[in-house]
Design an enzyme around this catalytic site. Sequence first.
Site, mmCIF file in Angstrom:
data_model
loop_
_atom_site.group_PDB
_atom_site.id
_atom_site.type_symbol
_atom_site.label_atom_id
_atom_site.label_comp_id
_atom_site.label_asym_id
_atom_site.label_seq_id
_atom_site.Cartn_x
_atom_site.Cartn_y
_atom_site.Cartn_z
ATOM 1 N N LYS A 170 2.216 -28.370 -9.667
ATOM 2 C CA LYS A 170 3.190 -27.595 -10.451
ATOM 3 C C LYS A 170 4.595 -28.212 -10.333
ATOM 4 O O LYS A 170 4.828 -29.098 -9.489
ATOM 5 C CB LYS A 170 3.173 -26.143 -9.946
ATOM 6 C CG LYS A 170 1.843 -25.415 -10.198
ATOM 7 C CD LYS A 170 1.888 -24.004 -9.614
ATOM 8 C CE LYS A 170 0.609 -23.224 -9.912
ATOM 9 N NZ LYS A 170 0.663 -21.851 -9.327
ATOM 10 N N TYR A 180 -2.944 -19.141 -18.550
ATOM 11 C CA TYR A 180 -2.783 -17.963 -17.697
ATOM 12 C C TYR A 180 -3.087 -16.658 -18.439
ATOM 13 O O TYR A 180 -2.570 -15.590 -18.062
ATOM 14 C CB TYR A 180 -1.368 -17.931 -17.107
ATOM 15 C CG TYR A 180 -1.182 -18.892 -15.943
ATOM 16 C CD1 TYR A 180 -2.042 -18.874 -14.842
ATOM 17 C CD2 TYR A 180 -0.132 -19.809 -15.928
ATOM 18 C CE1 TYR A 180 -1.872 -19.742 -13.769
ATOM 19 C CE2 TYR A 180 0.048 -20.679 -14.845
ATOM 20 C CZ TYR A 180 -0.827 -20.636 -13.776
ATOM 21 O OH TYR A 180 -0.652 -21.488 -12.697
ATOM 22 N N PHE A 190 4.307 -10.321 -12.701
ATOM 23 C CA PHE A 190 4.807 -11.674 -12.444
ATOM 24 C C PHE A 190 4.566 -12.633 -13.614
ATOM 25 O O PHE A 190 4.893 -13.803 -13.534
ATOM 26 C CB PHE A 190 4.185 -12.239 -11.165
ATOM 27 C CG PHE A 190 2.679 -12.347 -11.172
ATOM 28 C CD1 PHE A 190 2.032 -13.439 -11.742
ATOM 29 C CD2 PHE A 190 1.896 -11.348 -10.599
ATOM 30 C CE1 PHE A 190 0.650 -13.546 -11.754
ATOM 31 C CE2 PHE A 190 0.504 -11.440 -10.604
ATOM 32 C CZ PHE A 190 -0.119 -12.543 -11.186
ATOM 33 N N THR A 230 -3.483 -18.009 -2.281
ATOM 34 C CA THR A 230 -2.479 -17.970 -3.360
ATOM 35 C C THR A 230 -1.059 -17.850 -2.815
ATOM 36 O O THR A 230 -0.145 -18.530 -3.273
ATOM 37 C CB THR A 230 -2.779 -16.772 -4.296
ATOM 38 O OG1 THR A 230 -4.096 -16.940 -4.817
ATOM 39 C CG2 THR A 230 -1.773 -16.693 -5.423
ATOM 40 N N ARG A 276 -1.076 -25.336 0.486
ATOM 41 C CA ARG A 276 -0.076 -24.265 0.409
ATOM 42 C C ARG A 276 0.409 -23.855 1.792
ATOM 43 O O ARG A 276 1.579 -23.530 1.984
ATOM 44 C CB ARG A 276 -0.657 -23.071 -0.353
ATOM 45 C CG ARG A 276 -0.781 -23.320 -1.864
ATOM 46 C CD ARG A 276 -1.610 -22.255 -2.528
ATOM 47 N NE ARG A 276 -1.595 -22.321 -3.986
ATOM 48 C CZ ARG A 276 -2.467 -21.684 -4.761
ATOM 49 N NH1 ARG A 276 -3.422 -20.951 -4.224
ATOM 50 N NH2 ARG A 276 -2.389 -21.782 -6.077
ATOM 51 N N ASN A 290 4.112 -21.981 -5.285
ATOM 52 C CA ASN A 290 2.950 -22.329 -4.452
ATOM 53 C C ASN A 290 2.322 -23.677 -4.805
ATOM 54 O O ASN A 290 1.173 -23.960 -4.426
ATOM 55 C CB ASN A 290 1.925 -21.191 -4.443
ATOM 56 C CG ASN A 290 1.310 -20.948 -5.809
ATOM 57 O OD1 ASN A 290 1.686 -21.582 -6.790
ATOM 58 N ND2 ASN A 290 0.355 -20.039 -5.862
ATOM 59 N N HIS A 347 -2.143 -25.562 -8.731
ATOM 60 C CA HIS A 347 -3.183 -24.724 -9.323
ATOM 61 C C HIS A 347 -4.522 -25.420 -9.146
ATOM 62 O O HIS A 347 -4.606 -26.647 -9.244
ATOM 63 C CB HIS A 347 -2.939 -24.538 -10.827
ATOM 64 C CG HIS A 347 -4.133 -23.976 -11.537
ATOM 65 N ND1 HIS A 347 -4.388 -22.628 -11.590
ATOM 66 C CD2 HIS A 347 -5.165 -24.585 -12.175
ATOM 67 C CE1 HIS A 347 -5.525 -22.431 -12.255
ATOM 68 N NE2 HIS A 347 -6.021 -23.598 -12.609
ATOM 69 N N GLU A 406 -10.583 -24.633 -18.471
ATOM 70 C CA GLU A 406 -9.295 -25.272 -18.190
ATOM 71 C C GLU A 406 -9.348 -26.787 -18.406
ATOM 72 O O GLU A 406 -8.386 -27.371 -18.899
ATOM 73 C CB GLU A 406 -8.864 -24.938 -16.753
ATOM 74 C CG GLU A 406 -8.547 -23.451 -16.590
ATOM 75 C CD GLU A 406 -8.336 -23.010 -15.143
ATOM 76 O OE1 GLU A 406 -8.388 -23.874 -14.235
ATOM 77 O OE2 GLU A 406 -8.109 -21.801 -14.925
HETATM 78 P P1 IDP Z 1 -4.332 -18.820 -7.800
HETATM 79 O O1 IDP Z 1 -3.299 -19.813 -8.319
HETATM 80 O O2 IDP Z 1 -4.506 -18.924 -6.317
HETATM 81 O O3 IDP Z 1 -5.652 -18.909 -8.547
HETATM 82 P P2 IDP Z 1 -3.823 -16.354 -9.269
HETATM 83 O O4 IDP Z 1 -4.049 -14.980 -8.740
HETATM 84 O O5 IDP Z 1 -4.761 -16.856 -10.317
HETATM 85 O O6 IDP Z 1 -3.751 -17.349 -8.035
HETATM 86 O O7 IDP Z 1 -2.332 -16.378 -9.838
HETATM 87 C C1 IDP Z 1 -1.903 -17.454 -10.636
HETATM 88 C C2 IDP Z 1 -0.514 -17.866 -10.210
HETATM 89 O O8 IDP Z 1 0.381 -16.791 -10.471
HETATM 90 C C3 IDP Z 1 -0.357 -18.119 -8.697
HETATM 91 O O9 IDP Z 1 -0.732 -19.431 -8.308
HETATM 92 C C4 IDP Z 1 1.140 -17.910 -8.527
HETATM 93 O O10 IDP Z 1 1.863 -19.074 -9.002
HETATM 94 C C5 IDP Z 1 1.388 -16.763 -9.484
HETATM 95 N N1 IDP Z 1 1.312 -15.460 -8.826
HETATM 96 C C6 IDP Z 1 0.206 -14.783 -8.471
HETATM 97 N N2 IDP Z 1 0.507 -13.612 -7.892
HETATM 98 C C7 IDP Z 1 1.857 -13.552 -7.902
HETATM 99 C C8 IDP Z 1 2.785 -12.567 -7.440
HETATM 100 O O11 IDP Z 1 2.417 -11.510 -6.905
HETATM 101 N N3 IDP Z 1 4.115 -12.864 -7.606
HETATM 102 C C9 IDP Z 1 4.547 -14.018 -8.197
HETATM 103 N N4 IDP Z 1 3.695 -14.962 -8.649
HETATM 104 C C10 IDP Z 1 2.367 -14.730 -8.497
HETATM 105 MG MG MG Z 2 -6.115 -18.422 -10.488
#
Ligand code: IDP
Ligand code: MG
Length: 153
Positions: free
Chosen positions: A12, A52, A60, A94, A105, A115, A118, A129
């Site tokens: 990212k 997404y 978020f 995450t 991470r 973070n 992806h 994807e």
């Molecule tokens: P992942 O990337 O580990 O698969 P997901 O739940 O699919 O996690 O969420 C996608 C992305 O959204 C995360 O990598 C992060 O960048 C962002 N994200 C997820 N939850 C939050 C949150 O509670 N606050 C802010 N950003 C979030």
């Molecule tokens: Mg995800």
Amino acid sequence: MAGLERTLVIVKPDGVQRGLVGEIVGRLERRGLKIVAMQMRVIQRSLAEQHYAEHTGKAFYEALVSYIGSGPSVTLVLEGPAAIAVTRSTVGKTNPGEATPGTIRGDFGLVVGRNLIHASDSPDSAAREVELFFGTGALVEYERDIDRWVLES
Ligand code: IDP
Ligand code: MG
């Protein structure tokens, strides 16, 4: 080979800006995964929204779509046995604040909104994807000489 999978990875914009592309991709490469596509790009809003889509409407969501398009990302497709789960476990939880040290991470991040990376979370997501970012023709098929030392035939 049985269980050979492909998965989409995105370094990212924070990973690119912090000069961590080599470190992040290197960890996945050293794990044994094979790079079959790689491209730097600024992810445009429409692509971010498709990628997404499952998060539409969450608190978020706007911050997420804005973050992923805030600068160049490096997108890649990795191939290997159980590549989807192997990549996710190398990436870590995450929220980097909860991710185990030793994961990407857990070693380089602090907060969920920065973070770094992806990785596809299931075979269905990976197929969707990979197609979304690279289509069908952009993957490179090649033999890797080291694979006899990485994989069992
Ligand atoms: P992942 O990337 O580990 O698969 P997901 O739940 O699919 O996690 O969420 C996608 C992305 O959204 C995360 O990598 C992060 O960048 C962002 N994200 C997820 N939850 C939050 C949150 O509670 N606050 C802010 N950003 C979030
Ligand atoms: Mg995800």
